[in-house]
Design a protein around this motif. Structure first.
Motif, short mmCIF file in Angstrom:
data_model
loop_
_atom_site.label_atom_id
_atom_site.label_comp_id
_atom_site.label_asym_id
_atom_site.label_seq_id
_atom_site.Cartn_x
_atom_site.Cartn_y
_atom_site.Cartn_z
N LYS A 15 0.86 -1.20 0.00
CA LYS A 15 0.00 0.00 0.00
C LYS A 15 0.89 1.25 0.00
O LYS A 15 1.75 1.40 0.87
N ASP A 57 -2.75 9.88 4.35
CA ASP A 57 -4.16 9.50 4.47
C ASP A 57 -4.88 10.48 5.38
O ASP A 57 -4.80 10.40 6.60
N ASP A 104 1.39 5.87 5.89
CA ASP A 104 0.43 4.99 5.24
C ASP A 104 0.97 4.37 3.94
O ASP A 104 0.25 3.68 3.23
N GLU A 116 -9.55 3.59 1.98
CA GLU A 116 -8.98 3.80 0.64
C GLU A 116 -7.92 2.78 0.28
O GLU A 116 -7.69 2.51 -0.90
N THR A 149 -0.67 -0.83 5.74
CA THR A 149 -1.19 -0.22 6.97
C THR A 149 -2.68 -0.04 6.74
O THR A 149 -3.15 1.05 6.47
ZN ZN Z 1 -4.94 4.43 4.85
#
Ligand code: ZN
Ligand code: BES
Ligand code: ZN
Length: 477
Positions: free
Chosen positions: A246, A251, A270, A331, A356
């Protein structure tokens, strides 16, 4: 940061750490009889594992191995002991230190050296007066009959890769945009020798990567999609192992805005999964492991800007499945889903994603370990868990029961991006499972990716979690 290397002899004028047992002999290290007697008396005491001798021209540190019930616990206690000793070494402004393996305990000495080197990490890029804060330590030598140059070099590589990953996580979002993150991966590829390809926004639009593009709508910065490939001629595996990370460089929660302070403060972390994927490829390529590995990192920031996707929006993902977006803060699964679909084209032997992903994972086991789940066979799961114990990035496996699928059903689309009030890390995993057609493990690293208080050699900030785990796992392949 310090460099770890192996050497074959110890002089009587350099500072050393004798890694030993309670009944070890201390002749041949340039110690007087009185000093040896003193060491012996000290370490014969209960719960006394450490002695320091100041010989005026150098320090001699003695560290007794405190053996625990399980081997991996002993290794971890040594990493932690190394962190304590590191503070002294820094206080004494020592520049070079030699760790001596008195009892030929290779794995234990390497764990000690690892804890020592990881403790020496600093993120000083943005400090005006770096010199003032910089640690003195430059080199860590390891001496021992059974320790090979390869052992030391591999350890140096994996610590370096972990530290580079930590730096990426520590970099703030006003430097580390998605574009910058992909540039950092290109630099890693150049240095270590693996291929890097980056898809830009136009390409992602043409490909219809709907999940990644939807999350990016609220941002003024474009998304990126980085593919890293290490394919040595002597690769043992016919089908690659694919790592997906990711890469949300920040975020905010998007329109489902996170409250600040607290929950938004550390959200530059993130992209820790993506950073760990880059770090792992760097380590694997540098160490020239005979294994074909691919890393994929979808990246964007998640913001509530002008065109941001709104709850209720229905997004068509890269494989054509539709998602009712009900929470803009969920997301990570949106961008990972597209990357997991992309991974299908490699017909991978195994895919591991690192993300995360959920606060629920933090609520479940805090910063102590990784929340894991997936469809890989038991053998693979056990190997990953074994590596997790060895490097002490432990895995806690969650149940992956069918019941949880119910929670992400949508009235208007193929699924929604949010489950119910409970089992949040599992419903997130269940969402991802809709996008795979291969053996797969999902590692939710939301807890251990970033620490707000130091935990021994896992210092404050980005921890680089995942790199040591995956390197160990891939090394055993
Ligand atoms: Zn996130
Ligand atoms: N990036 C967060 C998860 C996170 C939380 C990472 C704490 C590191 C530390 C993720 O995108 C998120 O916001 N998850 C939500 C999901 C929810 C809206 C379903 C969460 O866990 O609260
Ligand atoms: Zn979020």
């Amino acid at each position: 940061m310090a460099i770890i290397s192996q050497k074959s002899t110890v002089s009587n004028t350099e500072s050393i750490i004798l890694l030993c047992e309670k009944n070890s002999s201390f002749n041949n290290y340039g110690l007087s009889k009185a000093e040896i007697d003193f060491i012996k008396i000290e370490i014969s005491k209960k719960e006394k594992f450490f002695v320091c001798i100041n010989q005026l021209n150098r320090y001699v540190f003695v560290q007794v191995i405190d053996s625990k019930k399980e081997k991996h616990q002993t290794l971890e206690s040594l990493r932690r002991a190394a962190n304590k000793m590191h503070s002294l070494v820094v206080e004494y402004k020592i520049e070079n230190i030699t760790i001596v393996d008195v009892e030929n305990k290779t794995a234990k000495v390497l764990a000690f050296a690892e804890g020592f080197a990881l403790s020496n990490y600093q993120f000083l890029k943005y400090k005006k007066d770096k010199k003032k804060e910089e640690y003195s330590l430059r080199s860590i030598f390891i001496v021992g009959k059974t320790i090979t140059k390869t052992d030391a070099d591999e350890l140096n590589i994996v610590v370096d890769a972990t530290n580079r990953t930590r730096t990426l996580v520590n970099e703030p979002a006003n430097f580390l945009t998605a574009t910058q993150l992909s540039k950092e991966f290109q630099k890693l590829g150049k240095e270590a020798g693996f291929n890097v390809e980056v898809f830009d926004k136009a390409k992602l639009k043409a490909m219809k990567m709907g999940g990644l593009l939807a999350v990016n709508l609220g941002s003024v910065d474009p998304p990126t999609f980085t593919i890293m490939e290490y394919k040595p001629k002597n690769a043992k595996n016919k089908h690659p192992i694919v790592l997906v990370g990711k890469g949300v460089v920040y975020d905010t929660g998007g329109l489902s805005l996170k409250p600040t302070p607290n929950s938004m403060d550390m959200m530059k972390c993130d992209m820790a999964g993506g950073a760990a994927v880059g770090g792992t490829l760097y380590a694997v390529a540098k160490a020239k492991l005979p294994i074909h590995v691919i890393g994929i990192v979808p990246a964007t920031d998640n913001r509530p800007g002008g065109n941001a996707y709104v709850p209720g929006d229905i997004i068509t993902m890269y494989n054509g499945l539709t998602v009712e977006m009900v929470n803009a803060d969920a997301e990570g699964r949106m961008i990972l889903a597209d990357a997991l679909v992309y991974a299908q084209k490699y017909k991978p032997q195994l895919v591991i994603d690192l993300a995360t992903l959920t606060g629920a994972a933090v609520a479940a086991i805090g910063t102590s370990g990784i929340v894991a789940m997936g469809t890989a066979d038991e053998k693979t799961k056990n190997e990953l868990k074994e590596s997790g114990n060895t490097v002490f990035e432990r895995l806690a496996e969650m149940p992956f029961w069918d019941d949880f699928d119910e929670q992400i059903k949508s009235d208007v689309a193929d699924m929604k991006n949010l489950g119910g009030s409970y089992a949040g890390s599992i419903t997130a995993g269940k969402f991802l499972a809709r996008y795979i057609d291969y053996p797969w493990m999902h590692l939710d690293i939301a807890g251990p990716a970033f620490l707000t208080t130091k935990d021994s050699y896992r210092i404050k900030g980005g921890t680089g979690v995942g790199v040591r785990l995956l390197f160990d796992f891939l090394k055993r392949k």
